[in-house]
Design an enzyme around this catalytic site. Structure first.
Site, short mmCIF file in Angstrom:
data_model
loop_
_atom_site.label_atom_id
_atom_site.label_comp_id
_atom_site.label_asym_id
_atom_site.label_seq_id
_atom_site.Cartn_x
_atom_site.Cartn_y
_atom_site.Cartn_z
N THR A 23 0.79 -1.35 0.04
CA THR A 23 0.17 -0.02 0.05
C THR A 23 0.94 1.43 -0.19
OG1 THR A 23 -1.70 -1.40 1.29
CG2 THR A 23 -2.21 1.15 1.25
N SER A 24 1.75 1.36 0.88
CA SER A 24 2.48 2.57 1.19
C SER A 24 3.68 2.47 -0.14
CB SER A 24 3.10 2.71 2.58
OG SER A 24 2.32 2.59 3.63
N ASN A 102 -7.90 -6.31 1.70
CA ASN A 102 -8.65 -5.83 2.70
C ASN A 102 -10.33 -5.68 2.36
OD1 ASN A 102 -9.28 -3.35 1.47
ND2 ASN A 102 -7.23 -2.58 2.14
N TRP A 103 -10.81 -5.29 3.50
CA TRP A 103 -12.47 -5.30 3.41
C TRP A 103 -12.73 -3.93 2.76
CZ3 TRP A 103 -14.98 -8.21 8.25
CH2 TRP A 103 -14.45 -9.33 8.19
N LEU A 104 -11.89 -3.06 2.12
CA LEU A 104 -12.51 -2.00 1.42
C LEU A 104 -13.14 -0.87 2.08
CD1 LEU A 104 -13.77 -4.79 -0.49
CD2 LEU A 104 -13.18 -3.05 -2.17
N VAL A 105 -12.95 -0.86 3.36
CA VAL A 105 -13.88 0.07 4.07
C VAL A 105 -12.54 1.46 4.00
CG1 VAL A 105 -14.14 1.06 6.58
CG2 VAL A 105 -14.65 -1.29 5.85
N HIS A 523 -4.76 -4.25 11.76
CA HIS A 523 -4.27 -2.76 11.45
C HIS A 523 -3.13 -2.59 12.38
CE1 HIS A 523 -8.97 -1.59 10.72
NE2 HIS A 523 -8.37 -2.15 9.70
N HIS A 566 -10.01 2.76 9.95
CA HIS A 566 -9.50 1.56 9.43
C HIS A 566 -8.16 2.33 8.57
CE1 HIS A 566 -12.76 -1.27 9.71
NE2 HIS A 566 -13.29 -0.24 10.12
C1 LIG Z 1 -7.65 -8.84 6.01
C2 LIG Z 1 -7.46 -7.34 6.10
C3 LIG Z 1 -8.60 -6.66 6.06
C4 LIG Z 1 -8.50 -5.12 6.29
N1 LIG Z 1 -9.43 -4.44 5.98
C5 LIG Z 1 -9.07 -3.03 6.01
C6 LIG Z 1 -10.36 -2.02 5.62
O1 LIG Z 1 -11.51 -2.45 5.08
N2 LIG Z 1 -10.09 -0.81 5.48
C7 LIG Z 1 -8.78 -0.48 5.79
O2 LIG Z 1 -8.75 0.90 5.86
N3 LIG Z 1 -7.58 -1.04 6.02
C8 LIG Z 1 -7.92 -2.59 6.22
N4 LIG Z 1 -6.95 -3.27 6.32
C9 LIG Z 1 -5.45 -2.41 6.74
C10 LIG Z 1 -4.85 -2.00 5.71
O3 LIG Z 1 -5.20 -2.79 4.43
C11 LIG Z 1 -3.52 -2.22 6.00
O4 LIG Z 1 -3.09 -1.54 7.16
C12 LIG Z 1 -2.62 -1.53 4.82
O5 LIG Z 1 -2.91 -1.87 3.66
C13 LIG Z 1 -0.98 -1.65 5.03
O6 LIG Z 1 -0.13 -1.19 4.47
P1 LIG Z 1 1.38 -1.34 4.33
O7 LIG Z 1 1.96 -0.47 3.32
O8 LIG Z 1 1.81 -0.97 5.77
O9 LIG Z 1 1.52 -2.80 4.44
P2 LIG Z 1 1.12 -3.86 3.02
O10 LIG Z 1 0.24 -3.37 2.27
O11 LIG Z 1 0.80 -5.09 3.63
O12 LIG Z 1 2.46 -4.16 2.34
C14 LIG Z 1 3.57 -4.67 2.58
C15 LIG Z 1 4.22 -5.30 1.31
O13 LIG Z 1 5.56 -5.69 1.78
C16 LIG Z 1 5.87 -7.14 0.95
N5 LIG Z 1 6.82 -7.76 1.73
C17 LIG Z 1 6.81 -8.06 2.83
N6 LIG Z 1 8.17 -8.75 3.28
C18 LIG Z 1 8.83 -8.41 2.11
C19 LIG Z 1 10.18 -8.93 2.07
N7 LIG Z 1 10.98 -9.48 2.72
N8 LIG Z 1 10.63 -8.50 0.78
C20 LIG Z 1 9.84 -7.75 -0.29
N9 LIG Z 1 8.74 -7.51 -0.05
C21 LIG Z 1 8.16 -7.90 0.99
C22 LIG Z 1 4.50 -7.62 1.33
O14 LIG Z 1 4.20 -8.72 0.44
C23 LIG Z 1 3.49 -6.52 1.02
O15 LIG Z 1 3.37 -6.38 -0.61
C24 LIG Z 1 -7.00 -4.73 6.24
C25 LIG Z 1 -5.99 -5.60 6.33
C26 LIG Z 1 -6.13 -6.86 6.44
C27 LIG Z 1 -4.86 -7.91 6.24
#
Ligand SMILES: Cc1cc2nc3c(=O)[nH]c(=O)nc-3n(C[C@H](O)[C@H](O)[C@H](O)COP(=O)(O)OP(=O)(O)OC[C@H]3O[C@@H](n4cnc5c(N)ncnc54)[C@H](O)[C@@H]3O)c2cc1C
EC number: 1.1.99.29
Length: 588
Positions: A23-24, A102-105, A523, A566
């Site tokens: 995501t980020s 994720n659940w799209l909220v 989260h 969320h």
């Molecule tokens: C089941 C579920 C439901 C959710 N529902 C909601 C919702 O409805 N609304 C909402 O706002 N939020 C929701 N969330 C939370 C939200 O989606 C996450 O908090 C957010 O997307 C996290 O972003 P991030 O960039 O921190 O991590 P992520 O998007 O998880 O990105 C991390 C990335 O790093 C990669 N990675 C990890 N380790 C390595 C490595 N060693 N080498 C290379 N790549 C690696 C992973 O594969 C992944 O692609 C939900 C989360 C989950 C899991």
């Protein structure tokens, strides 16, 4: 086409290497590469998942949670305060990361919660404008279509039962309808906006919203199925000052490779990022010594300060004539076919969670809130006197106590799921209410257990390790029961299935039931907190890892204190803001 081979990547030198295409990470990569002179490499452990209906069709949410192609199979350690239960901790794997599953909220945290991040020593992380500063992430009633941004929309249909539940919620004094939950005030009840493209009703992810429109950018490169192991840092014996990150080591098809870059940004999520840091020699010397890794930067905050939203569910059976179209019907092939045809016709289909309510404890339970806040203050006071809280935690607790007394800042959430959770039960007409906790006082940790980068870290969220967290959790159950006992929902309900009456009535019963049922919302934040170094911080307000000159972290795990919303909006904002920070640094 930014997808490149390992051979191509290892022969180049990049301005930025971003570890994790979630995501980020993809928001950051896309923004940084807008300057065509800046070369950016994303190293992602999972696959592409482009144009995959399991990701794109919103109502498929939840269906891939056990599929290792899309999801990391993380689990917690046994949780002592939850009867020793081990909880699943799914996280998205592949380009798009958790935005794929994720659940799209979609909602924006309350301003007071984001202001708290600034209060903890992070000037420039200003609440009110944090999301609005990024128009691509802001709901636009005219559905403005901007390349490279996340489209937000409301569901095409609401459920019949939504109105019934909402009318019951609105009987609670001081609860109001919020028209636009993306406006920064989510205290009330609202129809849920979602990261669904209103033009084709597909889920918008970090991959489809940010990366896909820029597949022709030659300065943007992406490696998939490459799992980063560690960051190569200069030798502290010879560095003299801050250490320099020069490369990232990763595993592709069981072979180790190295890519070189001028700056490295970790965006691998709250679980993997601290593990990668520890394997690189950045962390608590005691933990690094246990796994036989030499200390390069002594940073005891790595992997600490973990905070997670928890939830409980209550399920009710509706009367046979009550209006409900439930998710459980998807197991019926005829219903599924009809849903798919409706979706294919372009009319859309219900995308998932439609109703949300966020309220303060004093509105949910005016009779008990004063006593609960007093007990929270006493518990925090006792913790302070014990001298045991780690550096900086008391300051976080003081903000949490202030917020607990602020009636405009919600602590409790109720979300409606049309069906039974977690196992479908199509033969009955069920609805499940989710009650969530947003400002946990419990703190956990994530640490590498061995030098093997492919072995998952030890994940200990330490859920419900304070009495106040358990108390607030049972308040959620009381609120959900209160809603169910209010007209017009009351007349639609045949019986409560869980927790179950009359067996579970007293606070003592509810506490025992909660320990057996509490789950986590996915989260997770905090495991590399943006805080002053002496307060267990890992990154400064410019996202730079203390003790390094060019190693950054830019995803949710930098957030030092949890917020009532969320999490995905904040994850995108961090990617966008990181791009601003790194770009303006380049212009200095
Ligand atoms: C089941 C579920 C439901 C959710 N529902 C909601 C919702 O409805 N609304 C909402 O706002 N939020 C929701 N969330 C939370 C939200 O989606 C996450 O908090 C957010 O997307 C996290 O972003 P991030 O960039 O921190 O991590 P992520 O998007 O998880 O990105 C991390 C990335 O790093 C990669 N990675 C990890 N380790 C390595 C490595 N060693 N080498 C290379 N790549 C690696 C992973 O594969 C992944 O692609 C939900 C989360 C989950 C899991």
């Amino acid at each position: 086409m930014p997808l490149i081979t390992v051979d191509e990547a290892t022969q180049k030198h990049f301005d930025y290497i971003i570890v994790g295409g979630g995501t980020s990470g993809l928001a950051l990569a896309t923004r940084l590469s807008e300057n065509l002179k800046t070369s950016v490499l994303v190293v992602e452990a999972g696959q592409g998942h482009f144009h995959d209906p399991k990701v794109d069709i919103p109502s498929n949410f939840g269906s891939v949670l056990n599929d290792p192609k899309y999801v990391w199979d993380f689990t917690t350690t046994e949780q002592p305060n939850l009867n020793g239960r081990v909880l699943p901790m799914p996280r998205g794997k592949g380009l798009g990361g958790s935005s794929n599953i994720n659940w799209l909220v979609w909602c924006k945290p309350p301003t007071a919660d984001i202001d708290a991040i600034e209060k903890l020593g992070n000037p420039g992380w200003i609440g009110g404008s944090m999301v609005d500063a990024y128009p691509g992430l802001t709901f636009n009633p005219e559905y403005r279509v901007a390349e490279g941004s996340i489209q937000i929309s409301f569901p095409p249909q609401s459920y019949t039962v939504d109105k019934v539940v909402r009318d019951a919620i609105l009987q609670i004094p001081n609860v109001e309808v919020i028209g636009d939950p993306t406006g920064g005030d989510i205290s009330g009840t609202w129809m849920c906006s979602a990261n669904v493209d209103p033009r084709n009703r597909e889920r918008i992810t970090a991959a489809s919203g940010y990366l896909l429109p820029h597949m022709k950018r030659e300065n943007l490169s992406v490696l998939t199925e490459c799992s980063a192991c560690r960051i190569l840092l200069s030798d502290p014996q010879h560095a003299g000052g801050d250490l320099t990150a020069s490369a990232v080591e990763f595993i592709y098809h069981e072979q180790r490779h190295v890519v070189h870059g001028s700056s490295v940004v970790l965006c691998a999520g709250p679980v993997k990022s601290p593990q990668i840091l520890e394997l690189s020699g950045v962390g608590n010397p005691r933990i690094l010594s246990d796994i036989g890794v030499d200390v390069k930067i002594d940073l005891p905050g790595v992997g600490e300060n973990l905070q997670e939203h928890t939830f409980l569910t209550t399920t009710f059976e509706l009367r046979p004539d009550a209006p409900v179209e439930c998710f459980d019907l998807f197991v019926d092939p005829d219903h599924r076919k009809l849903a798919e045809e409706t979706y294919a016709s372009g009319a859309g289909y219900r995308m998932g969670i439609t109703s949300q309510t966020f309220i303060h404890l004093s509105i949910a339970n005016p009779a008990e809130s004063g006593d609960i806040i007093l007990r929270a203050e006493q518990e925090v006071e006792a913790l302070k006197k014990s001298g045991s809280p780690p550096a900086g935690l008391c300051e976080q607790y003081d903000i949490q106590l202030d917020n607990l007394k602020n009636p405009s800042l919600p602590d409790q959430q109720v979300m409606i799921l049309y069906g039974s959770y977690p196992v479908p039960c199509p033969e009955k007409r069920l609805i499940t209410l989710f009650g969530g906790q947003h400002h946990p006082f419990s703190r956990g940790s994530i640490h590498a257990m061995t030098q093997d980068p492919l072995r998952h870290a030890r994940i200990d969220p330490n859920h419900i390790s304070t009495n106040i967290d358990l108390e607030l959790s049972i308040q959620d159950v009381k609120l959900m029961r209160k809603i169910a006992a209010t007209e017009p929902l009351k007349s639609a309900i045949l019986q409560e299935i869980t927790p179950g009456l009359p067996a579970c009535v007293s606070d003592k019963d509810l506490r025992e039931w909660a320990k057996a049922e509490i789950c986590a919302m996915c989260h997770t934040i905090g495991t590399c907190s943006m805080l002053p170094r002496e307060k267990n911080g890992v990154v400064d307000p410019y996202l730079k890892v203390y003790g390094s000159s060019n190693l950054y972290i830019a995803d949710l795990l930098i957030i030092p204190l949890h917020f009532a919303a969320h999490a995905q909006t904040v994850a995108y904002v961090i990617g966008e803001k990181a791009a601003d920070i790194l770009t303006s640094k380049g212009q200095e």
